[in-house]
Scaffold this motif. Sequence first.
Motif, PDB file in Angstrom:
ATOM      1  N   LEU A 138       0.845  -1.190   0.000  1.00 13.76           N
ATOM      2  CA  LEU A 138       0.000   0.000   0.000  1.00 13.76           C
ATOM      3  C   LEU A 138       0.886   1.248   0.000  1.00 13.76           C
ATOM      4  CD1 LEU A 138      -2.957   1.014   0.178  1.00 13.76           C
ATOM      5  CD2 LEU A 138      -2.638   1.120   2.656  1.00 13.76           C
ATOM      6  N   ARG A 139       1.109   1.800  -1.153  1.00  8.56           N
ATOM      7  CA  ARG A 139       1.936   3.002  -1.251  1.00  8.56           C
ATOM      8  C   ARG A 139       1.124   4.286  -1.133  1.00  8.56           C
ATOM      9  NH1 ARG A 139       6.517   1.670  -5.890  1.00  8.56           N
ATOM     10  NH2 ARG A 139       7.134  -0.371  -5.049  1.00  8.56           N
ATOM     11  N   ASP A 140      -0.170   4.190  -1.330  1.00 11.38           N
ATOM     12  CA  ASP A 140      -1.064   5.346  -1.236  1.00 11.38           C
ATOM     13  C   ASP A 140      -2.395   4.848  -0.700  1.00 11.38           C
ATOM     14  OD1 ASP A 140      -2.683   7.578  -1.534  1.00 11.38           O
ATOM     15  OD2 ASP A 140      -1.824   8.152  -3.458  1.00 11.38           O
ATOM     16  N   HIS A 141      -2.801   5.358   0.463  1.00  7.65           N
ATOM     17  CA  HIS A 141      -4.025   4.864   1.098  1.00  7.65           C
ATOM     18  C   HIS A 141      -5.266   5.121   0.252  1.00  7.65           C
ATOM     19  CE1 HIS A 141      -4.107   9.139   2.241  1.00  7.65           C
ATOM     20  NE2 HIS A 141      -5.413   8.985   2.301  1.00  7.65           N
ATOM     21  N   ARG A 142      -5.197   6.101  -0.663  1.00 10.66           N
ATOM     22  CA  ARG A 142      -6.381   6.440  -1.464  1.00 10.66           C
ATOM     23  C   ARG A 142      -6.769   5.325  -2.431  1.00 10.66           C
ATOM     24  NH1 ARG A 142      -4.080  11.794  -3.882  1.00 10.66           N
ATOM     25  NH2 ARG A 142      -2.289  10.378  -3.888  1.00 10.66           N
ATOM     26  N   THR A 143      -5.824   4.417  -2.725  1.00 12.25           N
ATOM     27  CA  THR A 143      -6.174   3.295  -3.599  1.00 12.25           C
ATOM     28  C   THR A 143      -7.169   2.351  -2.927  1.00 12.25           C
ATOM     29  OG1 THR A 143      -4.273   2.018  -2.796  1.00 12.25           O
ATOM     30  CG2 THR A 143      -3.937   3.406  -4.736  1.00 12.25           C
ATOM     31  N   LEU A 144      -7.244   2.388  -1.597  1.00 14.70           N
ATOM     32  CA  LEU A 144      -8.215   1.536  -0.901  1.00 14.70           C
ATOM     33  C   LEU A 144      -9.649   1.950  -1.208  1.00 14.70           C
ATOM     34  CD1 LEU A 144      -6.520   1.220   2.603  1.00 14.70           C
ATOM     35  CD2 LEU A 144      -6.645  -0.521   0.821  1.00 14.70           C
ATOM     36  N   ARG A 145      -9.832   3.201  -1.612  1.00 14.05           N
ATOM     37  CA  ARG A 145     -11.182   3.652  -1.925  1.00 14.05           C
ATOM     38  C   ARG A 145     -11.761   2.894  -3.117  1.00 14.05           C
ATOM     39  NH1 ARG A 145     -13.116   9.937  -2.997  1.00 14.05           N
ATOM     40  NH2 ARG A 145     -15.277   9.422  -3.487  1.00 14.05           N
ATOM     41  N   GLN A 146     -10.896   2.443  -3.996  1.00 12.66           N
ATOM     42  CA  GLN A 146     -11.360   1.654  -5.138  1.00 12.66           C
ATOM     43  C   GLN A 146     -11.858   0.276  -4.716  1.00 12.66           C
ATOM     44  OE1 GLN A 146      -8.015   1.512  -7.769  1.00 12.66           O
ATOM     45  NE2 GLN A 146      -7.723   3.741  -7.776  1.00 12.66           N
ATOM     46  N   LYS A 147     -11.516  -0.136  -3.481  1.00  5.41           N
ATOM     47  CA  LYS A 147     -11.916  -1.454  -2.977  1.00  5.41           C
ATOM     48  C   LYS A 147     -13.044  -1.319  -1.955  1.00  5.41           C
ATOM     49  CE  LYS A 147      -8.225  -3.285  -5.055  1.00  5.41           C
ATOM     50  NZ  LYS A 147      -7.560  -2.055  -5.521  1.00  5.41           N
ATOM     51  N   THR A 148     -13.857  -0.259  -2.051  1.00  5.88           N
ATOM     52  CA  THR A 148     -14.869  -0.004  -1.036  1.00  5.88           C
ATOM     53  C   THR A 148     -15.818  -1.185  -0.864  1.00  5.88           C
ATOM     54  OG1 THR A 148     -14.785   2.401  -1.332  1.00  5.88           O
ATOM     55  CG2 THR A 148     -16.799   1.472  -0.396  1.00  5.88           C
ATOM     56  N   TYR A 149     -16.487  -1.574  -1.932  1.00  5.93           N
ATOM     57  CA  TYR A 149     -17.494  -2.627  -1.823  1.00  5.93           C
ATOM     58  C   TYR A 149     -16.861  -4.004  -1.703  1.00  5.93           C
ATOM     59  CZ  TYR A 149     -20.926   0.951  -2.795  1.00  5.93           C
ATOM     60  OH  TYR A 149     -21.703   2.075  -2.712  1.00  5.93           O
ATOM     61  N   LEU A 150     -15.677  -4.185  -2.269  1.00  2.00           N
ATOM     62  CA  LEU A 150     -14.971  -5.441  -2.090  1.00  2.00           C
ATOM     63  C   LEU A 150     -14.589  -5.633  -0.623  1.00  2.00           C
ATOM     64  CD1 LEU A 150     -13.629  -7.945  -3.299  1.00  2.00           C
ATOM     65  CD2 LEU A 150     -11.581  -6.555  -3.714  1.00  2.00           C
ATOM     66  N   SER A 151     -14.166  -4.556   0.031  1.00  2.00           N
ATOM     67  CA  SER A 151     -13.823  -4.634   1.452  1.00  2.00           C
ATOM     68  C   SER A 151     -15.048  -4.970   2.290  1.00  2.00           C
ATOM     69  CB  SER A 151     -13.210  -3.313   1.923  1.00  2.00           C
ATOM     70  OG  SER A 151     -12.008  -3.032   1.238  1.00  2.00           O
ATOM     71  N   GLY A 152     -16.187  -4.342   1.958  1.00  2.00           N
ATOM     72  CA  GLY A 152     -17.410  -4.649   2.694  1.00  2.00           C
ATOM     73  C   GLY A 152     -17.821  -6.098   2.546  1.00  2.00           C
ATOM     74  N   ALA A 153     -17.749  -6.615   1.318  1.00  2.00           N
ATOM     75  CA  ALA A 153     -18.119  -8.015   1.079  1.00  2.00           C
ATOM     76  C   ALA A 153     -17.153  -8.960   1.798  1.00  2.00           C
ATOM     77  CB  ALA A 153     -18.125  -8.301  -0.417  1.00  2.00           C
ATOM     78  N   ALA A 154     -15.852  -8.658   1.745  1.00  2.00           N
ATOM     79  CA  ALA A 154     -14.869  -9.506   2.416  1.00  2.00           C
ATOM     80  C   ALA A 154     -15.072  -9.489   3.926  1.00  2.00           C
ATOM     81  CB  ALA A 154     -13.456  -9.042   2.077  1.00  2.00           C
ATOM     82  N   GLY A 155     -15.419  -8.322   4.472  1.00  2.00           N
ATOM     83  CA  GLY A 155     -15.676  -8.238   5.908  1.00  2.00           C
ATOM     84  C   GLY A 155     -16.852  -9.105   6.329  1.00  2.00           C
ATOM     85  N   ILE A 156     -17.924  -9.099   5.535  1.00  2.00           N
ATOM     86  CA  ILE A 156     -19.089  -9.923   5.851  1.00  2.00           C
ATOM     87  C   ILE A 156     -18.741 -11.413   5.754  1.00  2.00           C
ATOM     88  CG2 ILE A 156     -21.418 -10.533   5.122  1.00  2.00           C
ATOM     89  CD1 ILE A 156     -21.155  -7.855   6.545  1.00  2.00           C
ATOM     90  N   VAL A 157     -17.963 -11.787   4.745  1.00  2.00           N
ATOM     91  CA  VAL A 157     -17.563 -13.188   4.590  1.00  2.00           C
ATOM     92  C   VAL A 157     -16.759 -13.643   5.812  1.00  2.00           C
ATOM     93  CG1 VAL A 157     -16.106 -14.761   3.275  1.00  2.00           C
ATOM     94  CG2 VAL A 157     -17.651 -13.202   2.083  1.00  2.00           C
ATOM     95  N   LEU A 158     -15.860 -12.792   6.277  1.00  2.00           N
ATOM     96  CA  LEU A 158     -15.073 -13.141   7.457  1.00  2.00           C
ATOM     97  C   LEU A 158     -15.961 -13.330   8.682  1.00  2.00           C
ATOM     98  CD1 LEU A 158     -11.947 -10.822   7.060  1.00  2.00           C
ATOM     99  CD2 LEU A 158     -12.015 -13.310   6.878  1.00  2.00           C
ATOM    100  N   LEU A 159     -16.994 -12.497   8.809  1.00  2.00           N
ATOM    101  CA  LEU A 159     -17.901 -12.643   9.938  1.00  2.00           C
ATOM    102  C   LEU A 159     -18.720 -13.926   9.850  1.00  2.00           C
ATOM    103  CD1 LEU A 159     -19.230  -8.975  10.247  1.00  2.00           C
ATOM    104  CD2 LEU A 159     -17.556 -10.102  11.692  1.00  2.00           C
ATOM    105  N   LEU A 160     -18.982 -14.388   8.643  1.00  2.50           N
ATOM    106  CA  LEU A 160     -19.777 -15.599   8.440  1.00  2.50           C
ATOM    107  C   LEU A 160     -18.984 -16.887   8.657  1.00  2.50           C
ATOM    108  CD1 LEU A 160     -21.782 -14.597   5.232  1.00  2.50           C
ATOM    109  CD2 LEU A 160     -22.769 -15.042   7.482  1.00  2.50           C
ATOM    110  N   LEU A 161     -17.671 -16.815   8.506  1.00  5.26           N
ATOM    111  CA  LEU A 161     -16.854 -18.033   8.529  1.00  5.26           C
ATOM    112  C   LEU A 161     -17.048 -18.887   9.788  1.00  5.26           C
ATOM    113  CD1 LEU A 161     -13.444 -16.951   6.941  1.00  5.26           C
ATOM    114  CD2 LEU A 161     -15.210 -18.420   5.964  1.00  5.26           C
ATOM    115  N   PRO A 162     -17.121 -18.304  11.003  1.00  4.64           N
ATOM    116  CA  PRO A 162     -17.278 -19.165  12.184  1.00  4.64           C
ATOM    117  C   PRO A 162     -18.587 -19.938  12.220  1.00  4.64           C
ATOM    118  CG  PRO A 162     -16.445 -17.006  12.816  1.00  4.64           C
ATOM    119  CD  PRO A 162     -16.874 -16.903  11.387  1.00  4.64           C
TER     120      PRO A 162
END
Length: 457
Positions: A127-151
């Motif tokens: 991560l050389r520039d934090h602003r690139t994370l904005r392009q992963k907004t919905y991907l991050s949300g989906a990944a977060g939900i998947v992680l919560l579902l795993l247990p």
Amino acid sequence: MTAISTVPPKRGRNVELALLLVAVGIVVLAYVNVELATGGSVPPDLLAHTGGLLAIAIAFHLVLRWRASYADPLILPIVTLLNGLGLVMIHRLDIANGRSITEGLAFRQLQWSALAVAIAIGALFVLRDHRTLRQKTYLSGAAGIVLLLLPLLPVIGREVNGARIWIGLGPFTFQPAELAKILLAIFFAGYLVQTRDVLSLAGNKVLGITFPRGRDLGPILAVWMLSVLVLVLETDLGTSLLLFGIFVSMLYVATERISWIAIGLGLAAAGAYVAYLLFSHLQTRVLIWLDTWSPEALQASDQIAKGIMGMASGGLLGTGLGRGRPDLNYFAESDLIFPSFGEELGLVGVFAILALYALLVERGLRTAIGLRDGFGKLLASGLAFAVALQVFVVVGGVTRVIPLTGLTLPFMAYGGSSLLTNWTLAALLLRISDHARRPLEELPVADEAPTEVVRLR
């Protein structure tokens, strides 16, 4: 017209190095104190035992000099000191429980610390520039939900002490909700920076409170409701409170409307009450919270009672490292590590630890204030609030301010999941602070494009 200074800002790397040496020195002194109190002598391999932490800290420092030279100079020394003090207390509990150096939990924690720092360093490179994370907004949300579902999955899910929050892969276990808090913070920051205007201005007034339109707030509320639903199914109230607290705090920063705090508290109280009615596990925790010393509560669990008695025996200055009996409590190295420090360092010691956390949160919020882009402001403030809320939930639980929830104290408590996540969180704050403190002429060209502005009061 205000003149622009041509004097380059101080990078602070030498200050960081000096503070790192002080932090490691404090840890070494605490380690020696434990050894003298428990064994009566300083171990001959002292440098080998404590050199690992110094090597980890210096390696991270050198990477910052190379890849993020303007990063905040206080964040790394603070987290190093917190991590090191946690290692000392875990080692002290290993001695009390008769565990050897190589078989003890402290050695495993040091290994997890090295892995966590390696991952944090990797994050700085990727991560050389934090602003690139904005392009992963919905991907991050989906990944977060998947992680919560795993247990909840039948094969890898693990239930421990009434909460199904772990996944197991062979001999290794991991708590995915720890990583989910970072991913959901990225999602909240990306979504709120797009919708802050309509969330701040548009909507209908009900009882003097302006509510946003459903189509504006609907997606983020849907993600929050799904997260809470998963956590209720896992009976993990602590992570549920943490994620919702991050959501409400970032919503307030984005809109500057105090009404969201009241709405958030109301929703949190309603959700907690419904969970209390549905789950006997939570009813037991509330009983232990409200009536700790009753026969019914003590029969269910005397963990909080022992923690309180331990802190009371510590008094103002504590019994001294290695001279108390924190090992009499359950999970003294993880869930109840704060009372362990309270017993041996006293009120003064735990206040110093809380001051370190407060300073870490302050540096995160200062980073948010210094940023020029709205996404970065929201993300930095969300990560800072994540640390603050987790410390509040943990310390509030062991001191009976709120029911005990099972979260662990960041950087200090035993556990690989927490260490990996919180060191990664620190790396994100360091990357963002490097962007905030870097002179305008040294920023990437992309910074010249118009960006949304979020004010922090």
